[in-house]
Design a protein around this motif. Structure first.
Motif, PDB file in Angstrom:
ATOM      1  N   UNK A 151       0.801  -1.217   0.000  1.00 47.88           N
ATOM      2  CA  UNK A 151       0.000   0.000   0.000  1.00 47.88           C
ATOM      3  C   UNK A 151       0.843   1.282   0.000  1.00 47.88           C
ATOM      4  N   UNK A 152       1.948   1.236  -0.696  1.00 45.07           N
ATOM      5  CA  UNK A 152       2.825   2.414  -0.780  1.00 45.07           C
ATOM      6  C   UNK A 152       2.276   3.432  -1.779  1.00 45.07           C
ATOM      7  N   UNK A 153       2.643   4.710  -1.621  1.00 47.16           N
ATOM      8  CA  UNK A 153       2.218   5.729  -2.592  1.00 47.16           C
ATOM      9  C   UNK A 153       3.117   5.646  -3.831  1.00 47.16           C
ATOM     10  N   UNK A 154       2.850   4.668  -4.671  1.00 50.43           N
ATOM     11  CA  UNK A 154       3.773   4.243  -5.729  1.00 50.43           C
ATOM     12  C   UNK A 154       4.301   5.369  -6.623  1.00 50.43           C
ATOM     13  N   UNK A 155       3.431   6.275  -7.017  1.00 54.44           N
ATOM     14  CA  UNK A 155       3.882   7.303  -7.967  1.00 54.44           C
ATOM     15  C   UNK A 155       4.684   8.425  -7.306  1.00 54.44           C
ATOM     16  N   UNK A 156       4.565   8.520  -5.979  1.00 51.05           N
ATOM     17  CA  UNK A 156       5.264   9.604  -5.268  1.00 51.05           C
ATOM     18  C   UNK A 156       5.891   9.070  -3.995  1.00 51.05           C
ATOM     19  N   UNK A 157       6.952   8.283  -4.111  1.00 53.56           N
ATOM     20  CA  UNK A 157       7.575   7.752  -2.891  1.00 53.56           C
ATOM     21  C   UNK A 157       8.081   8.878  -1.985  1.00 53.56           C
ATOM     22  N   UNK A 158       8.041   8.612  -0.694  1.00 47.13           N
ATOM     23  CA  UNK A 158       8.463   9.629   0.283  1.00 47.13           C
ATOM     24  C   UNK A 158       9.904  10.075   0.005  1.00 47.13           C
ATOM     25  N   UNK A 159      10.192  11.303   0.283  1.00 47.67           N
ATOM     26  CA  UNK A 159      11.547  11.879   0.245  1.00 47.67           C
ATOM     27  C   UNK A 159      12.150  12.021  -1.151  1.00 47.67           C
ATOM     28  N   UNK A 160      11.431  11.630  -2.175  1.00 44.15           N
ATOM     29  CA  UNK A 160      12.016  11.664  -3.522  1.00 44.15           C
ATOM     30  C   UNK A 160      11.273  12.639  -4.432  1.00 44.15           C
ATOM     31  N   UNK A 161      11.974  13.138  -5.449  1.00 41.78           N
ATOM     32  CA  UNK A 161      11.361  14.028  -6.439  1.00 41.78           C
ATOM     33  C   UNK A 161      11.622  13.467  -7.826  1.00 41.78           C
ATOM     34  N   UNK A 162      10.733  13.772  -8.760  1.00 39.63           N
ATOM     35  CA  UNK A 162      10.908  13.275 -10.116  1.00 39.63           C
ATOM     36  C   UNK A 162      12.178  13.833 -10.735  1.00 39.63           C
ATOM     37  N   UNK A 163      12.416  15.099 -10.466  1.00 41.84           N
ATOM     38  CA  UNK A 163      13.597  15.716 -11.065  1.00 41.84           C
ATOM     39  C   UNK A 163      14.388  16.373  -9.938  1.00 41.84           C
ATOM     40  N   UNK A 164      15.637  15.935  -9.780  1.00 43.51           N
ATOM     41  CA  UNK A 164      16.427  16.362  -8.621  1.00 43.51           C
ATOM     42  C   UNK A 164      17.317  17.532  -9.026  1.00 43.51           C
TER      43      UNK A 164
END
Ligand code: M6R
Length: 360
Positions: free
Chosen positions: A344-357
């Motif tokens: 049940x993870x928020x697959x498209x927006x994992x915690x602590x991460x960004x699409x473009x760093x």
């Protein structure tokens, strides 16, 4: 939107057949059986003596894949982490081609490496998905993977497209630099053209959901591969940790016995990727883990001898060793997706991460 899918990641995994067809479209000259990369006239890369590929994360794994393909085609190539480049760049001169591999073309670490390479006099090329991105504008040349927009933070279709484009580029470079493409082009080109169908076949029949459920309560997940299977092992582990929050690591198969084997227990499933490069050695490495109680999941074709040895099987169609890892990767993407979904993870927006760093 997501259409019939619950998550962008799942949608984007399923878009890979189309993405790859778009990447290849018009880039193989069927008359001459050679690679035609639009802006690059034959001879463009004449005089290039070595290639450095700079990238981060999943794009680094594609770069590693590409460096192996370049070396196999007779071109000296090294994949380097862009965030290490400022402290550990190998020497460059005007015979060095530095390729920035970046889905977004906006990753700060990759832009820094690209700028440093330019300032040192290297020739530069950006391989990206985003037309008009900073990396595309700043490099001497740009080559586009045409994967279409990728919304999920986890890179999926863009990895496949980057790897395929680097395979094509390796042949073009070999053609320009050595006067001939890599010898196996006759078999590689039809296999490349068949990739969309092969991936469709995986998407229709994958048992990754069942395998994900079976190993859902494990302590740690290991991925092993050799040759072109090694970057895929690293990528399998990165995807798994990124979206499931479970511990996962990728190793070169032969490295297990040099330390990681101490971690192996019945609670650490080992996913073994077979690409046709010294598979008997990888099978032996997997069996060493199995002897210590670890369940082994073989990612390989149906009639592969690993199937009888392994506890489970994720099936891929037969293809060239150059491409088998990319098929295995699709199974591993599905595995991570289903494991994350079960948790049940928020697959498209994992915690602590960004699409473009965009920070260093
Ligand atoms: O846009 P880029 O390809 O330069 O991004 C590089 C990494 O940040 C990216 O691949 C990251 O590792 C992904 N989220 C992995 O799924």
């Amino acid at each position: 939107g997501k259409g019939e899918y619950d998550h962008f990641m799942h949608k984007e995994i399923h878009e890979q057949p189309t993405a790859l067809a778009q990447a290849i479209e018009g880039r193989i000259d069927h008359g001459s059986g050679r690679i035609a990369l639009e802006d690059f006239e034959p001879g463009t890369f004449e005089g290039i003596e070595s290639v450095q590929l700079v990238a981060c994360g999943t794009s680094y794994h594609a770069a590693l894949y590409g460096s192996l393909a370049l070396n196999a085609a007779g071109i000296r190539a090294t994949a380097l982490l862009a965030n290490e480049y400022s402290v550990s760049a190998p020497p460059v001169d005007d015979d060095t081609l530095v390729i920035a591999v970046s889905q977004s073309g906006e990753t700060a670490d990759t832009l820094n490496a690209l700028r440093q390479a330019r300032a040192s006099g290297a020739r530069t090329l950006t391989l990206t998905n985003v037309v008009g991105s900073t990396a595309a504008r700043e490099a001497d040349d740009a080559l586009f993977i045409r994967a279409g927009p990728e919304i999920g933070v986890a890179a999926t279709k863009t990895f496949s497209s980057q790897a395929v484009m680097l395979l094509l580029l390796a042949q073009r470079l070999a053609d320009d630099v050595r006067g001939e493409p890599h010898a196996d082009l006759d078999s590689l080109l039809p296999e490349l053209a068949a990739m969309p169908d092969r991936i469709d076949a995986i998407l229709e029949a994958s048992t990754a959901d069942r395998v994900a459920r079976r190993y859902a309560d494990s302590e740690s997940y290991f991925f092993i591969g050799r040759g072109l299977g090694f970057p895929v092992a690293l990528e399998g582990a990165l995807k798994f940790k990124e979206i499931t929050y479970e511990h996962a690591e990728g190793f070169a198969s032969g490295e297990l016995k040099h330390g990681p084997l101490a971690l192996v227990t019945p609670e650490t499933p080992v996913f073994a990727i077979f690409t046709g490069e010294e598979d008997e050695k990888t099978l032996k490495n997997a069996e060493e883990a199995q002897t210590r109680g670890a369940p082994v999941v073989a990612v390989c074709p149906e009639d592969h001898r690993a199937v009888a040895v392994a506890d489970d099987h994720l099936r891929i169609p037969e293809t060239d060793a150059d491409l088998a890892g990319l098929l295995a990767n699709v199974q591993l993407q599905l595995l991570s997706y289903h494991a994350a979904d079960l948790l049940d993870r928020p697959i498209d927006k994992p915690r602590n991460l960004a699409k473009s760093v965009t920070v260093e």
